[in-house]
Write a protein that holds these residues in place. Structure first.
Motif, PDB file in Angstrom:
ATOM      1  N   ASN A  32     -53.539  13.792 -53.608  1.00 13.32           N
ATOM      2  CA  ASN A  32     -53.912  13.017 -54.789  1.00 13.32           C
ATOM      3  C   ASN A  32     -52.775  13.057 -55.796  1.00 13.32           C
ATOM      4  OD1 ASN A  32     -56.419  12.258 -53.913  1.00 13.32           O
ATOM      5  ND2 ASN A  32     -57.533  13.771 -55.101  1.00 13.32           N
ATOM      6  N   GLN A  33     -52.635  11.975 -56.529  1.00 14.35           N
ATOM      7  CA  GLN A  33     -51.613  11.919 -57.569  1.00 14.35           C
ATOM      8  C   GLN A  33     -52.191  12.227 -58.939  1.00 14.35           C
ATOM      9  OE1 GLN A  33     -50.013   7.928 -56.225  1.00 14.35           O
ATOM     10  NE2 GLN A  33     -48.135   8.972 -56.845  1.00 14.35           N
ATOM     11  N   CYS A  34     -53.495  12.339 -59.052  1.00 16.74           N
ATOM     12  CA  CYS A  34     -54.126  12.537 -60.349  1.00 16.74           C
ATOM     13  C   CYS A  34     -55.168  13.649 -60.272  1.00 16.74           C
ATOM     14  CB  CYS A  34     -54.775  11.233 -60.796  1.00 16.74           C
ATOM     15  SG  CYS A  34     -55.504  11.290 -62.427  1.00 16.74           S
ATOM     16  N   TYR A  35     -55.083  14.582 -61.223  1.00 23.31           N
ATOM     17  CA  TYR A  35     -56.015  15.706 -61.321  1.00 23.31           C
ATOM     18  C   TYR A  35     -56.447  15.821 -62.773  1.00 23.31           C
ATOM     19  CZ  TYR A  35     -54.225  16.961 -56.740  1.00 23.31           C
ATOM     20  OH  TYR A  35     -53.882  16.936 -55.415  1.00 23.31           O
ATOM     21  N   PHE A  36     -57.658  16.341 -63.005  1.00 25.23           N
ATOM     22  CA  PHE A  36     -58.145  16.426 -64.375  1.00 25.23           C
ATOM     23  C   PHE A  36     -59.019  17.649 -64.583  1.00 25.23           C
ATOM     24  CE2 PHE A  36     -61.599  14.576 -62.092  1.00 25.23           C
ATOM     25  CZ  PHE A  36     -62.747  14.880 -62.787  1.00 25.23           C
ATOM     26  N   LYS A  37     -59.179  17.998 -65.855  1.00 26.96           N
ATOM     27  CA  LYS A  37     -60.156  19.008 -66.250  1.00 26.96           C
ATOM     28  C   LYS A  37     -60.516  18.779 -67.709  1.00 26.96           C
ATOM     29  CE  LYS A  37     -57.785  23.117 -67.953  1.00 26.96           C
ATOM     30  NZ  LYS A  37     -57.707  24.557 -67.772  1.00 26.96           N
ATOM     31  N   LYS A  38     -61.764  19.089 -68.030  1.00 25.42           N
ATOM     32  CA  LYS A  38     -62.233  19.029 -69.404  1.00 25.42           C
ATOM     33  C   LYS A  38     -62.258  20.441 -69.953  1.00 25.42           C
ATOM     34  CE  LYS A  38     -64.952  14.892 -68.773  1.00 25.42           C
ATOM     35  NZ  LYS A  38     -66.266  14.266 -68.718  1.00 25.42           N
ATOM     36  N   SER A  39     -61.798  20.568 -71.174  1.00 21.53           N
ATOM     37  CA  SER A  39     -61.806  21.862 -71.836  1.00 21.53           C
ATOM     38  C   SER A  39     -62.017  21.626 -73.325  1.00 21.53           C
ATOM     39  CB  SER A  39     -60.484  22.599 -71.594  1.00 21.53           C
ATOM     40  OG  SER A  39     -60.506  23.869 -72.198  1.00 21.53           O
ATOM     41  N   GLY A  40     -63.173  22.050 -73.801  1.00 18.19           N
ATOM     42  CA  GLY A  40     -63.485  21.839 -75.217  1.00 18.19           C
ATOM     43  C   GLY A  40     -63.537  20.362 -75.543  1.00 18.19           C
ATOM     44  N   LYS A  41     -62.790  19.967 -76.552  1.00 19.57           N
ATOM     45  CA  LYS A  41     -62.801  18.571 -76.992  1.00 19.57           C
ATOM     46  C   LYS A  41     -61.694  17.736 -76.352  1.00 19.57           C
ATOM     47  CE  LYS A  41     -60.060  19.574 -81.094  1.00 19.57           C
ATOM     48  NZ  LYS A  41     -59.927  19.415 -82.526  1.00 19.57           N
TER      49      LYS A  41
END
Length: 105
Positions: A32-41
């Motif tokens: 994959n070329q795109c990775y993400f994570k949510k952290s706080g705001k």
């Protein structure tokens, strides 16, 4: 490279201990070329160009949990530049490497 290891904004990305997740699914043998994570705001989005060639990587907002019709202001944490991004707007790479964006939620 060592400059990034001392950057307080980049250190905040890893401080919560949460992993990045791949955005979507890639068939075949490529990563994959795109990775993400949510952290706080914030939503952190890492985008990679695994080739040594110029490339434009389009990012689909749907798997990231963002509204595809909305435009967002994102700060690229390595270069400290801000840019407007929207779904499927290609992220330009002049060569291989990665970019790490922080988007306020």
């Amino acid at each position: 490279m060592n400059v990034y290891l001392q950057d307080s904004e980049i250190l905040k990305v890893i401080a919560d201990g949460k992993s990045f997740r791949p955005a979507g699914f890639v068939e075949g043998k490529s990563a994959n070329q795109c990775y993400f994570k949510k952290s706080g705001k914030y939503l952190y989005v890492a985008i990679f160009n695994f080739s040594n060639e110029k490339q434009h990587v389009a990012v689909d907002f749907t798997p990231l949990g963002l509204n595809p019709a909305q435009q967002y202001v994102a700060e690229e944490l390595f270069t400290k530049t801000k840019q407007n991004i929207k779904s499927d707007l290609p992220i330009a790479f002049n060569e291989g490497g990665g970019k790490l964006f922080r988007i306020s939620l």
